[in-house]
Design a protein around this motif. Structure first.
Motif, PDB file in Angstrom:
ATOM      1  N   SER A   1     -40.746 -44.499  22.503  1.00 47.29           N
ATOM      2  CA  SER A   1     -41.155 -43.308  21.768  1.00 47.29           C
ATOM      3  C   SER A   1     -39.921 -42.680  21.141  1.00 47.29           C
ATOM      4  O   SER A   1     -38.936 -42.418  21.829  1.00 47.29           O
ATOM      5  CB  SER A   1     -41.843 -42.306  22.706  1.00 47.29           C
ATOM      6  OG  SER A   1     -43.044 -42.846  23.234  1.00 47.29           O
ATOM      7  N   TYR A   2     -39.978 -42.441  19.835  1.00 44.40           N
ATOM      8  CA  TYR A   2     -38.824 -41.947  19.090  1.00 44.40           C
ATOM      9  C   TYR A   2     -39.162 -40.606  18.448  1.00 44.40           C
ATOM     10  O   TYR A   2     -40.153 -40.491  17.719  1.00 44.40           O
ATOM     11  CB  TYR A   2     -38.408 -42.964  18.013  1.00 44.40           C
ATOM     12  CG  TYR A   2     -38.124 -44.335  18.575  1.00 44.40           C
ATOM     13  CD1 TYR A   2     -36.847 -44.694  18.980  1.00 44.40           C
ATOM     14  CD2 TYR A   2     -39.150 -45.265  18.748  1.00 44.40           C
ATOM     15  CE1 TYR A   2     -36.581 -45.946  19.518  1.00 44.40           C
ATOM     16  CE2 TYR A   2     -38.900 -46.523  19.285  1.00 44.40           C
ATOM     17  CZ  TYR A   2     -37.621 -46.865  19.672  1.00 44.40           C
ATOM     18  OH  TYR A   2     -37.376 -48.101  20.208  1.00 44.40           O
ATOM     19  N   GLY A   3     -38.356 -39.594  18.695  1.00 49.90           N
ATOM     20  CA  GLY A   3     -38.574 -38.281  18.119  1.00 49.90           C
ATOM     21  C   GLY A   3     -38.305 -38.290  16.624  1.00 49.90           C
ATOM     22  O   GLY A   3     -37.266 -38.782  16.173  1.00 49.90           O
ATOM     23  N   VAL A   4     -39.238 -37.762  15.858  1.00 50.67           N
ATOM     24  CA  VAL A   4     -39.132 -37.706  14.398  1.00 50.67           C
ATOM     25  C   VAL A   4     -39.726 -36.382  13.911  1.00 50.67           C
ATOM     26  O   VAL A   4     -40.501 -35.747  14.634  1.00 50.67           O
ATOM     27  CB  VAL A   4     -39.891 -38.868  13.724  1.00 50.67           C
ATOM     28  CG1 VAL A   4     -39.269 -40.214  14.064  1.00 50.67           C
ATOM     29  CG2 VAL A   4     -41.372 -38.853  14.116  1.00 50.67           C
ATOM     30  N   PRO A   5     -39.393 -35.948  12.701  1.00 45.31           N
ATOM     31  CA  PRO A   5     -40.097 -34.785  12.149  1.00 45.31           C
ATOM     32  C   PRO A   5     -41.581 -35.114  11.948  1.00 45.31           C
ATOM     33  O   PRO A   5     -41.932 -36.243  11.590  1.00 45.31           O
ATOM     34  CB  PRO A   5     -39.397 -34.552  10.806  1.00 45.31           C
ATOM     35  CG  PRO A   5     -38.065 -35.226  10.935  1.00 45.31           C
ATOM     36  CD  PRO A   5     -38.305 -36.409  11.817  1.00 45.31           C
ATOM     37  N   GLY A   6     -42.428 -34.147  12.175  1.00 45.20           N
ATOM     38  CA  GLY A   6     -43.850 -34.358  11.929  1.00 45.20           C
ATOM     39  C   GLY A   6     -44.128 -34.497  10.444  1.00 45.20           C
ATOM     40  O   GLY A   6     -43.317 -34.076   9.597  1.00 45.20           O
ATOM     41  N   PRO A   7     -45.261 -35.076  10.069  1.00 42.98           N
ATOM     42  CA  PRO A   7     -45.609 -35.224   8.650  1.00 42.98           C
ATOM     43  C   PRO A   7     -45.684 -33.880   7.931  1.00 42.98           C
ATOM     44  O   PRO A   7     -46.124 -32.874   8.511  1.00 42.98           O
ATOM     45  CB  PRO A   7     -46.994 -35.890   8.699  1.00 42.98           C
ATOM     46  CG  PRO A   7     -47.036 -36.592  10.018  1.00 42.98           C
ATOM     47  CD  PRO A   7     -46.268 -35.707  10.956  1.00 42.98           C
ATOM     48  N   ILE A   8     -45.280 -33.870   6.671  1.00 42.50           N
ATOM     49  CA  ILE A   8     -45.365 -32.648   5.879  1.00 42.50           C
ATOM     50  C   ILE A   8     -46.793 -32.415   5.395  1.00 42.50           C
ATOM     51  O   ILE A   8     -47.178 -31.298   5.052  1.00 42.50           O
ATOM     52  CB  ILE A   8     -44.393 -32.712   4.688  1.00 42.50           C
ATOM     53  CG1 ILE A   8     -44.178 -31.316   4.092  1.00 42.50           C
ATOM     54  CG2 ILE A   8     -44.892 -33.685   3.618  1.00 42.50           C
ATOM     55  CD1 ILE A   8     -43.066 -31.254   3.068  1.00 42.50           C
ATOM     56  N   GLY A   9     -47.579 -33.479   5.385  1.00 39.26           N
ATOM     57  CA  GLY A   9     -48.967 -33.358   4.959  1.00 39.26           C
ATOM     58  C   GLY A   9     -49.840 -34.387   5.656  1.00 39.26           C
ATOM     59  O   GLY A   9     -49.369 -35.462   6.021  1.00 39.26           O
ATOM     60  N   ILE A  10     -51.116 -34.032   5.831  1.00 38.03           N
ATOM     61  CA  ILE A  10     -52.089 -34.921   6.472  1.00 38.03           C
ATOM     62  C   ILE A  10     -53.290 -35.042   5.541  1.00 38.03           C
ATOM     63  O   ILE A  10     -53.824 -34.023   5.071  1.00 38.03           O
ATOM     64  CB  ILE A  10     -52.593 -34.353   7.818  1.00 38.03           C
ATOM     65  CG1 ILE A  10     -51.431 -33.898   8.704  1.00 38.03           C
ATOM     66  CG2 ILE A  10     -53.487 -35.366   8.515  1.00 38.03           C
ATOM     67  CD1 ILE A  10     -50.606 -35.000   9.277  1.00 38.03           C
TER      68      ILE A  10
END
Length: 353
Positions: A140-149
């Protein structure tokens, strides 16, 4: 008197409706994310190719990248490929594996990522985590969440029903994960973020109480919104804590111990949640979870996903090793393998009574 506020990390836009996919270019332009249409689109080789044929005429400025699988190698490869271009955003178009690869690659090159989900199998569509297979198993790798869904209800309605059901299992497991977090607070003093709990628990409760079937558009809308809420809850908490407790530890253990036999993530965490509620003594809640899982055709015992009692016992015993430092009912009870076997036998008896 000072006014206290907090910034909540969340997507800039969420589109959950029928026909949303065909409006992709317009949505990106309206949100001032890519008015010129210079986007990179990550797709799978199967259904992704069909969607590319459908969308390519409306996205003349897009470059398309095929992602072979949900591995770290694929994510690194995509990173290297999109780094050569000049894009406004990266769009992950597909299921959870494609979106996880896209989130990882976008984080590496500093691009915003838009998640366009073609199924609703788990909360990866909005979470700040990329789950990728690697040489050691799965990480599991920490990343920024999506800017849009973007979720097109017409598209997800055509996905295999097993994927939709798995998403319900993942959302419902939030209820157990939040109970584990609150248990940790009571026993160890671990701080609990009440807003994250409220959002994650509401997402699970919405699915636990929803009367609709897998064919019901309202259920699909509720599921999509629940998965988004789960992702925002994790962003607020700064970890997966509001959506990942003993339920996920058990699932991760099954993945590690039996990597070629593991079932859908949502199937495993749904079963893990029902059993974790049983271990916490929440028998009525465990019964409600079992009832809802059964209603949607999800497994409620280990044999229904191909594991023996002994194998499930081994996985539960191993489960705390998958999240060192996380305190759940499994760490609290510190059960021996024999204790777990006996508890599981009692659980099965309750499920079948």
């Amino acid at each position: 008197m000072p006014v206290l506020t907090r910034l909540v990390p969340s997507p800039v836009f969420v589109e959950v409706r029928a026909g949303a996919l065909d409006a992709l270019g317009g949505i990106l332009a309206d949100q001032r994310l890519s008015s010129a249409g210079r986007i990179a689109v990550a797709i799978s080789g199967g259904s992704g190719a069909v969607l590319r044929e459908r969308l390519e005429p409306a996205l003349p400025g897009a470059d398309w990248y095929q992602v072979d699988d949900g591995t770290l190698d694929s994510a690194v490869r995509l990173t290297d490929e999109i780094r050569r271009g000049h894009y406004d955003a990266l769009v992950g178009l597909g299921g959870g594996k494609i979106i996880d690869v896209a989130k990882y690659a976008a984080a590496r090159v500093g691009l915003p990522v838009v998640a366009v989900a073609t199924n609703l199998a788990h909360d990866g569509i909005c979470s700040p985590v990329s789950t990728l297979d690697n040489d050691a198993g799965r990480g599991s790798y920490g990343v920024p969440g999506p800017i849009g869904i973007i979720v097109d209800l017409d598209v997800v309605a055509k996905a295999p029903k097993r994927f939709v059901a798995a998403g319900i299992g993942d959302a419902v497991s939030n209820i157990s994960a939040c109970a584990d977090w609150e248990l940790s607070h009571a026993v160890t003093g671990e701080p609990v973020d009440g807003l994250a709990v409220a959002m994650a628990r509401a997402a699970g409760e919405n699915l636990l109480r929803h009367p609709g079937t897998l064919e019901d558009p309202d259920l699909l809308t509720t599921l999509a919104e629940a998965l988004v809420l789960s992702g925002i809850a994790m962003n607020i908490a700064g970890s997966t804590r509001p959506s990942s407790g003993a339920c996920h530890e058990i699932s991760h253990a099954l993945d590690v111990l039996y990597p070629k036999r593991s079932a859908q993530h949502g199937e495993q965490v749904g079963l893990g949640a029902a059993f974790a509620c049983f271990l916490r003594g929440e028998r009525d809640l465990s019964g409600l979870v079992v009832e809802r899982l059964r209603f949607h055709g999800l497994p409620v015992t280990a044999d229904q996903i191909g594991f023996t009692e002994a194998e499930f016992t081994e996985a539960v015993h191993y489960a705390p090793n998958t999240r060192p430092g996380r305190f759940t009912i499994l760490e609290h009870l510190d059960l021996s393998a024999t204790d777990i076997r006996d508890a599981y036998a009692d659980y099965v008896q309750a499920v079948n009574s």
